[in-house]
Design a protein around this motif. Structure first.
Motif, mmCIF file in Angstrom:
data_model
loop_
_atom_site.group_PDB
_atom_site.id
_atom_site.type_symbol
_atom_site.label_atom_id
_atom_site.label_comp_id
_atom_site.label_asym_id
_atom_site.label_seq_id
_atom_site.Cartn_x
_atom_site.Cartn_y
_atom_site.Cartn_z
ATOM 1 N N ALA A 441 0.826 -1.209 0.000
ATOM 2 C CA ALA A 441 0.000 0.000 0.000
ATOM 3 C C ALA A 441 0.860 1.260 0.000
ATOM 4 N N LEU A 442 1.930 1.261 0.781
ATOM 5 C CA LEU A 442 2.819 2.422 0.819
ATOM 6 C C LEU A 442 3.540 2.606 -0.521
ATOM 7 N N PHE A 443 3.951 1.491 -1.138
ATOM 8 C CA PHE A 443 4.602 1.572 -2.448
ATOM 9 C C PHE A 443 3.619 2.071 -3.507
ATOM 10 N N PHE A 444 2.352 1.660 -3.393
ATOM 11 C CA PHE A 444 1.303 2.105 -4.321
ATOM 12 C C PHE A 444 1.199 3.626 -4.312
ATOM 13 N N TYR A 445 1.237 4.212 -3.115
ATOM 14 C CA TYR A 445 1.184 5.671 -3.017
ATOM 15 C C TYR A 445 2.477 6.303 -3.528
ATOM 16 N N ALA A 446 3.614 5.660 -3.243
ATOM 17 C CA ALA A 446 4.908 6.235 -3.607
ATOM 18 C C ALA A 446 5.054 6.412 -5.119
ATOM 19 N N VAL A 447 4.499 5.477 -5.893
ATOM 20 C CA VAL A 447 4.628 5.575 -7.359
ATOM 21 C C VAL A 447 3.536 6.444 -7.968
ATOM 22 N N GLY A 448 2.586 6.901 -7.139
ATOM 23 C CA GLY A 448 1.586 7.849 -7.620
ATOM 24 C C GLY A 448 0.509 7.259 -8.504
ATOM 25 N N TRP A 449 0.147 6.010 -8.295
ATOM 26 C CA TRP A 449 -0.912 5.392 -9.094
ATOM 27 C C TRP A 449 -2.270 5.993 -8.733
ATOM 28 N N PRO A 450 -3.244 5.945 -9.646
ATOM 29 C CA PRO A 450 -4.564 6.557 -9.383
ATOM 30 C C PRO A 450 -5.258 5.922 -8.174
ATOM 31 N N VAL A 535 8.190 32.798 2.481
ATOM 32 C CA VAL A 535 7.332 32.928 3.651
ATOM 33 C C VAL A 535 7.808 31.949 4.715
ATOM 34 N N LYS A 536 7.341 32.142 5.935
ATOM 35 C CA LYS A 536 7.740 31.247 7.008
ATOM 36 C C LYS A 536 7.301 29.820 6.712
ATOM 37 N N ASP A 537 8.040 28.851 7.270
ATOM 38 C CA ASP A 537 7.799 27.445 6.968
ATOM 39 C C ASP A 537 6.378 27.003 7.264
ATOM 40 N N GLU A 538 5.784 27.549 8.369
ATOM 41 C CA GLU A 538 4.452 27.072 8.727
ATOM 42 C C GLU A 538 3.384 27.514 7.732
ATOM 43 N N PHE A 539 3.701 28.468 6.849
ATOM 44 C CA PHE A 539 2.720 28.891 5.857
ATOM 45 C C PHE A 539 2.949 28.242 4.494
ATOM 46 N N LEU A 540 3.986 27.413 4.373
ATOM 47 C CA LEU A 540 4.265 26.745 3.115
ATOM 48 C C LEU A 540 3.362 25.532 2.966
ATOM 49 N N THR A 541 2.852 25.325 1.774
ATOM 50 C CA THR A 541 1.996 24.181 1.492
ATOM 51 C C THR A 541 2.528 23.471 0.256
ATOM 52 N N CYS A 542 2.591 22.131 0.350
ATOM 53 C CA CYS A 542 3.078 21.318 -0.764
ATOM 54 C C CYS A 542 1.882 20.687 -1.478
ATOM 55 N N TYR A 543 1.977 20.539 -2.787
ATOM 56 C CA TYR A 543 0.895 19.962 -3.582
ATOM 57 C C TYR A 543 1.445 18.856 -4.466
ATOM 58 N N GLY A 544 0.645 17.785 -4.593
ATOM 59 C CA GLY A 544 1.019 16.675 -5.456
ATOM 60 C C GLY A 544 1.530 15.471 -4.683
ATOM 61 N N THR A 545 1.686 14.347 -5.385
ATOM 62 C CA THR A 545 2.164 13.122 -4.738
ATOM 63 C C THR A 545 3.610 13.229 -4.290
ATOM 64 N N ILE A 546 4.360 14.173 -4.868
ATOM 65 C CA ILE A 546 5.769 14.330 -4.527
ATOM 66 C C ILE A 546 5.964 14.680 -3.057
ATOM 67 N N CYS A 547 4.938 15.247 -2.415
ATOM 68 C CA CYS A 547 5.067 15.682 -1.018
ATOM 69 C C CYS A 547 5.368 14.511 -0.083
ATOM 70 N N TYR A 548 4.782 13.374 -0.360
ATOM 71 C CA TYR A 548 4.931 12.221 0.533
ATOM 72 C C TYR A 548 5.428 10.973 -0.171
ATOM 73 N N SER A 549 5.716 11.041 -1.461
ATOM 74 C CA SER A 549 6.088 9.826 -2.192
ATOM 75 C C SER A 549 7.395 9.221 -1.665
ATOM 76 N N LEU A 550 8.412 10.057 -1.419
ATOM 77 C CA LEU A 550 9.672 9.527 -0.905
ATOM 78 C C LEU A 550 9.505 8.960 0.500
ATOM 79 N N THR A 551 8.719 9.645 1.323
ATOM 80 C CA THR A 551 8.446 9.129 2.675
ATOM 81 C C THR A 551 7.777 7.769 2.609
ATOM 82 N N MET A 552 6.794 7.624 1.712
ATOM 83 C CA MET A 552 6.089 6.348 1.576
ATOM 84 C C MET A 552 7.028 5.256 1.081
ATOM 85 N N ALA A 553 7.924 5.602 0.161
ATOM 86 C CA ALA A 553 8.869 4.608 -0.344
ATOM 87 C C ALA A 553 9.802 4.130 0.767
#
Length: 586
Positions: A441-450, A535-553
């Motif tokens: 399941a974690l690998f499924f998210y890491a590769v960004g499948w639908p 801007v300060k770090d707490e106001f930064l927002t990440c978008y897309g699967t790239i935000c967590y794909s490496l963590t999931m892998a």
């Protein structure tokens, strides 16, 4: 009249009533799961920023994880006293927090609120320990289903308490903190004298299998009903009468399992005399034959096959008696030095300190840190994960994973019990299986499948929940019931320890890095150049699967390592489980 009073006495001392009362304890003991709803109330009432709320969250996690005292007290105090200590902590901790947030007391420093939330949430460890210790001792041969169902109700308690709160229509949001302080305290005080060991291993009935099936049916219906109610409330605006009606039906479903002890005591025939052993019979026989002196054996000898194992029982007993006589004679003549055995062997009762020097215990703990810590990291970050993928209603996924977490705990206990009961195979093999599913399941998210967010919500919820049905039951089998409370509370440190590293360091670090990269690209694309400050770090927002794909892998790889560690435990404990549960399908 006398017969009826005897029936009442049997009812109060029935192990199924203890189990049902423990379900009620667990259904309002998951106080930590409500922190996501309580924290906005504290934030607005006290004027805190997000960093201060995060400190309160750390205090909550510590209170939820540190249960050594609860486990130790279970060995010296009656269970009702352990539960009452938890009630006092919950009531005092969250009661004072409510009085501060509602401005009935003057504002106190942040560290005081951290201490109060730690105390209040730590009461949960007493509820969990008291319920689990009582029921595992009452159902020694059904540990998987017992642990799975009880831990499942603990996972659902947040949704249950939220629904009950919605029914009362309190005038202000601070009342949610009041309900957390008062609600569990009332329920657990009402049933705390019912939750205790009652010699349940002597109350075995042929109908127990049907009783478990009925309980499982209630669990599935309850999970489906809660999911439907959450979706209905999210997608439409319900009137107060409808919310009240839905909550009443929910409470009826929670109370419904009490039908089992009522039917067994008042409407069934006399109970046949059957008994489950609390300890493996081979250990009892061997200890009675050999007395207090035995040869010192290493832990690795448990895995070695013996020629004596293939002999008939009568012949085997003769050989052992002959060997015993020769051994005592040699010892008396000084030719052989016989030592007292140092500590118990697997399958017997260990203390926590004795278990901490065993390789199997640490293999299980490290495997749990890697896999359960990865699951908790996903649960804690699921809101941001769904937000990064563009989903607006992030709380739907949070509710979904809590329901699947519940079902995973119930299913994990059921299937692992079948493995040990029908095949006499080590229970940790079920833990290894769910760790493989987690890795997928974690690998499924890491590769960004639908549809990856749905896959993660379902399978991580199921597998994370299954761990907390399988592991406590396995540890109680390998290291005994005497210090089960202390052993269980040590294991609960695994999830926050893993999450502290995986979420607090890996996931947050990668997320912030990707968010900064995206912000720089947006600045460049706007033509403003790199001279514009970030801007300060707490106001930064990440978008897309790239935000967590490496963590999931990374966590997918860690789950594979956890799988390998679990299979090592399986290999090392095959003989222990064969002794406890008999020959497979023999």
């Amino acid at each position: 009249m006398v017969k009826f009073s005897e029936k009442v006495g049997s009812f109060v001392n029935d192990r199924w009533l203890v189990f049902v009362a423990s379900m009620w304890v667990q259904s309002c003991s998951g106080i930590g799961y409500l922190f996501g709803s309580i924290s906005p109330v504290i934030k607005s009432g006290m004027g805190y920023n997000q960093r201060q709320i995060a400190l309160l969250g750390v205090a909550k996690d510590l209170g939820d994880a540190i249960g050594f005292l609860a486990g130790s007290l279970c060995e010296v105090l009656p269970i009702w006293a352990v539960l009452f200590i938890g009630v006092v902590q919950n009531f005092v901790g969250y009661g004072v927090v409510w009085m501060i947030v509602a401005h009935k007391l003057p504002a106190l420093p942040l560290w005081v609120l951290c201490v109060l939330i730690f105390i209040g949430t730590n009461g949960e460890t007493y509820f969990n320990t008291g319920a689990l210790v009582s029921c595992v001792q009452n159902f020694p041969k059904s540990r998987g289903p017992i642990v799975g169902i009880l831990k499942g109700f603990a996972g659902l308690s947040g949704a249950i308490l939220t629904q009950v709160y919605a029914m009362f229509h309190f005038p202000d949001q601070a009342s949610l903190v009041f309900m957390v302080a008062v609600g569990p305290s009332i329920v657990i005080t009402a049933v705390m004298f019912l939750v205790r060991p009652v010699g349940g291993h002597k109350q075995v009935r042929p109908s127990d299998h049907s009783s478990f099936l009925f309980t499982y049916s209630i669990c599935i219906i309850l999970a489906a009903y809660l999911l439907a109610v959450l979706l209905l409330q999210d997608l439409s605006s319900l009137s107060e009468k409808v919310v009240t009606l839905l909550t009443i039906v929910l409470l009826i479903l929670i109370v419904l399992p009490v039908i089992i002890p009522i039917f067994l005591v008042f409407f069934s025939g006399p109970r046949p005399v059957l008994e489950e052993s609390l300890l493996p019979e081979p250990d009892k026989q061997e200890s009675s034959r050999m007395g207090s002196f035995i040869l010192t054996l290493s832990e690795t000898e448990d895995e070695k096959s013996s020629e004596a194992e293939t002999l008939p029982p009568s012949e085997r007993q003769k050989r052992i008696a002959h060997l015993q006589a020769k051994l005592y004679q040699a010892a008396a003549e000084g030719a052989v030095r016989v030592k007292r055995r140092k500590g118990p062997r697997r399958g017997e009762d260990f203390t926590l300190l004795q278990a901490l020097v065993k390789a199997d215990f640490w293999l299980i703990f490290i495997s749990l840190v890697l896999a359960s810590g990865s699951g908790l990291t996903v649960i804690d970050n699921l809101g941001q994960m769904s937000q990064s993928l563009g989903y607006a209603n992030t709380h739907i996924f949070v509710s979904m994973i809590s329901i699947w977490n519940f079902l995973g705990r119930v299913a994990g206990g059921y299937f692992s019990e079948n493995i040990v009961k029908y095949y006499a195979y080590p229970r940790p093999v079920a833990m290894a299986a769910v760790q493989v599913v987690m890795a997928f399941a974690l690998f499924f998210y890491a590769v960004g499948w639908p549809g990856s967010i749905y896959v993660v919500s379902v399978f991580i919820g199921l597998c994370y929940g299954a761990h907390w049905a399988i592991v406590p039951a396995a540890v109680s089998e390998l290291f005994g019931l005497k210090s089960f409370g202390a052993l269980y509370n040590f294991l609960t440190l695994a999830s926050p320890a893993g999450s502290l590293i995986f979420s607090g360091v890996i996931a947050s670090g990668i997320y912030d890095y990707q968010a900064k990269q995206q912000h720089e690209h947006r600045i460049q694309g706007s033509g403003l150049g790199l001279g514009v400050p970030l801007v300060k770090d707490e106001f930064l927002t990440c978008y897309g699967t790239i935000c967590y794909s490496l963590t999931m892998a990374i966590m997918s790889g860690l789950c594979i390592i956890a799988f390998i560690l679990s299979m090592i435990v399986v290999h090392r404990t095959k003989r222990v489980y064969a002794q406890i549960y008999g020959n497979p399908l023999a």
